[in-house]
Design a protein around this motif. Structure first.
Motif, PDB file in Angstrom:
ATOM      1  N   GLY B  96       0.776  -1.232   0.000  1.00 27.35           N
ATOM      2  CA  GLY B  96       0.000   0.000   0.000  1.00 27.35           C
ATOM      3  C   GLY B  96       0.805   1.278   0.000  1.00 27.35           C
ATOM      4  N   THR B  97       2.108   1.175   0.223  1.00 25.82           N
ATOM      5  CA  THR B  97       2.923   2.377   0.121  1.00 25.82           C
ATOM      6  C   THR B  97       3.256   2.622  -1.340  1.00 25.82           C
ATOM      7  OG1 THR B  97       4.939   1.102   0.437  1.00 25.82           O
ATOM      8  CG2 THR B  97       3.914   2.031   2.391  1.00 25.82           C
ATOM      9  N   ASP B  98       3.645   3.854  -1.665  1.00 29.85           N
ATOM     10  CA  ASP B  98       3.776   4.191  -3.085  1.00 29.85           C
ATOM     11  C   ASP B  98       4.999   3.566  -3.734  1.00 29.85           C
ATOM     12  OD1 ASP B  98       5.794   5.971  -2.137  1.00 29.85           O
ATOM     13  OD2 ASP B  98       4.221   7.405  -1.709  1.00 29.85           O
ATOM     14  N   ASN B  99       5.906   2.972  -2.958  1.00 32.48           N
ATOM     15  CA  ASN B  99       7.035   2.281  -3.565  1.00 32.48           C
ATOM     16  C   ASN B  99       6.902   0.762  -3.471  1.00 32.48           C
ATOM     17  OD1 ASN B  99       7.466   1.875  -0.879  1.00 32.48           O
ATOM     18  ND2 ASN B  99       9.461   2.856  -0.805  1.00 32.48           N
ATOM     19  N   SER B 100       5.721   0.292  -3.108  1.00 36.56           N
ATOM     20  CA  SER B 100       5.502  -1.147  -2.989  1.00 36.56           C
ATOM     21  C   SER B 100       5.226  -1.760  -4.354  1.00 36.56           C
ATOM     22  CB  SER B 100       4.306  -1.435  -2.084  1.00 36.56           C
ATOM     23  OG  SER B 100       4.449  -0.844  -0.825  1.00 36.56           O
ATOM     24  N   PRO B 101       5.835  -2.885  -4.666  1.00 33.41           N
ATOM     25  CA  PRO B 101       5.488  -3.569  -5.911  1.00 33.41           C
ATOM     26  C   PRO B 101       4.106  -4.196  -5.810  1.00 33.41           C
ATOM     27  CG  PRO B 101       7.006  -4.896  -4.640  1.00 33.41           C
ATOM     28  CD  PRO B 101       6.892  -3.588  -3.921  1.00 33.41           C
ATOM     29  N   LEU B 102       3.497  -4.402  -6.952  1.00 35.99           N
ATOM     30  CA  LEU B 102       2.204  -5.060  -7.024  1.00 35.99           C
ATOM     31  C   LEU B 102       2.404  -6.555  -7.215  1.00 35.99           C
ATOM     32  CD1 LEU B 102       0.389  -2.582  -9.442  1.00 35.99           C
ATOM     33  CD2 LEU B 102       0.120  -2.760  -6.972  1.00 35.99           C
ATOM     34  N   HIS B 103       1.544  -7.326  -6.585  1.00 37.49           N
ATOM     35  CA  HIS B 103       1.525  -8.778  -6.751  1.00 37.49           C
ATOM     36  C   HIS B 103       0.226  -9.125  -7.479  1.00 37.49           C
ATOM     37  CE1 HIS B 103       4.865  -9.519  -3.831  1.00 37.49           C
ATOM     38  NE2 HIS B 103       4.470  -8.332  -3.429  1.00 37.49           N
ATOM     39  N   PHE B 104       0.333  -9.853  -8.571  1.00 34.56           N
ATOM     40  CA  PHE B 104      -0.819 -10.133  -9.421  1.00 34.56           C
ATOM     41  C   PHE B 104      -1.262 -11.583  -9.337  1.00 34.56           C
ATOM     42  CE2 PHE B 104      -1.386  -6.347 -12.036  1.00 34.56           C
ATOM     43  CZ  PHE B 104      -0.212  -5.658 -11.798  1.00 34.56           C
ATOM     44  N   GLY B 105      -2.574 -11.776  -9.527  1.00 35.40           N
ATOM     45  CA  GLY B 105      -3.101 -13.098  -9.781  1.00 35.40           C
ATOM     46  C   GLY B 105      -2.896 -13.473 -11.240  1.00 35.40           C
ATOM     47  N   ASN B 106      -3.366 -14.674 -11.602  1.00 39.01           N
ATOM     48  CA  ASN B 106      -3.167 -15.159 -12.969  1.00 39.01           C
ATOM     49  C   ASN B 106      -4.247 -14.703 -13.938  1.00 39.01           C
ATOM     50  OD1 ASN B 106      -0.720 -16.443 -12.563  1.00 39.01           O
ATOM     51  ND2 ASN B 106      -1.676 -18.359 -11.946  1.00 39.01           N
ATOM     52  N   GLY B 107      -5.217 -13.983 -13.438  1.00 44.76           N
ATOM     53  CA  GLY B 107      -6.182 -13.371 -14.335  1.00 44.76           C
ATOM     54  C   GLY B 107      -7.425 -14.204 -14.591  1.00 44.76           C
ATOM     55  N   THR B 108      -8.473 -13.488 -15.005  1.00 46.12           N
ATOM     56  CA  THR B 108      -9.716 -14.117 -15.471  1.00 46.12           C
ATOM     57  C   THR B 108      -9.988 -13.591 -16.872  1.00 46.12           C
ATOM     58  OG1 THR B 108     -10.722 -14.338 -13.280  1.00 46.12           O
ATOM     59  CG2 THR B 108     -12.214 -14.257 -15.168  1.00 46.12           C
TER      60      THR B 108
END
Lengths: 116, 113
Positions: B96-108
């Protein structure tokens, strides 16, 4: 408003050759910079990031990117690509001044095709 | 393995039907996001949530709604699907901080006919 430009939608390269994927951004403030990789039928995964300090950042699988403030660029490079590097690569910027949420802007992606 | 789980993997949906895409994370991240990915457009933010109980609109929120009843779950609902909502949808989370990387799911992968 910030924006990210990846001019090359596709980059074919022979195996073991070097590659550079270009990324330019525009922003009125300092930003954090990221490269993500997406393999087929998967979500994006963080490849590397620039937050501060040394302008050259490296990933564990041989990629590196250099932050160039004067040219507002964050190009991704690898000196020798492998078949397994075939994927789509996304450049992204995160605006530390954004109000309310972590505002991440993605480029449109570059498909790297490694040719045997 | 810690991460984000999305369901279903793919779906074909008739226009006008209601659909909920599910997203669950086990990393205890505060922030969660829904993106859609369309060819030539990259990823665009639909809705976000900074913490349980709060949500906000992203870049392309029209036709979508979200809820965040707890930390782990962040479902995305299409109340009445339209063909322009055909896309690949990704759920993501971050500290949630502005330098945090995003973690993604595999998508729908959603197709609205």
């Amino acid at each position: 408003a910030q924006s990210v430009t990846q001019l090359d939608s596709q980059v074919p390269v022979f195996e073991e050759a070097p590659v550079e994927l270009r990324c330019n951004y525009s922003s009125s403030v300092s930003v954090y910079l990221f490269w993500y990789v997406q393999y087929p039928n998967q979500g994006l995964q963080l490849l590397l990031k620039y937050l501060s300090g040394s302008t050259l950042v490296k990933s564990i699988n041989g990629f590196e990117a250099e932050f160039n403030k004067s040219q507002t660029s964050f190009h991704l490079r690898k000196p020798s690509v492998h078949i397994s590097d075939t994927a789509e690569y996304f450049c992204a910027v995160s605006d530390p001044a954004a109000q309310g949420y972590q505002k991440v802007t993605f480029g449109t992606g570059t498909k790297l095709q490694v040719i045997p | 393995i810690a991460g984000i789980t999305q369901a279903p993997t793919s779906q074909i949906l008739a226009a006008g039907r209601r659909m909920t895409l599910r997203c669950t994370q086990d990393m205890r991240h505060n922030a969660m996001y829904w993106y859609r990915q369309d060819l030539g457009l990259g990823l665009r933010l639909i809705h976000y949530s900074n913490t349980a109980g709060t949500t906000g609109k992203g870049e392309v929120p029209d036709g979508y709604s979200v809820s965040r009843a707890n930390t782990d779950d962040f479902p995305l609902t299409l109340a009445s699907a339209v063909p322009s909502q055909t896309s690949v949808y990704f759920c993501a989370s971050s500290a949630g901080t502005d330098n945090s990387p995003l973690h993604f799911g595999n998508g729908t992968r959603l197709t609205v006919t």
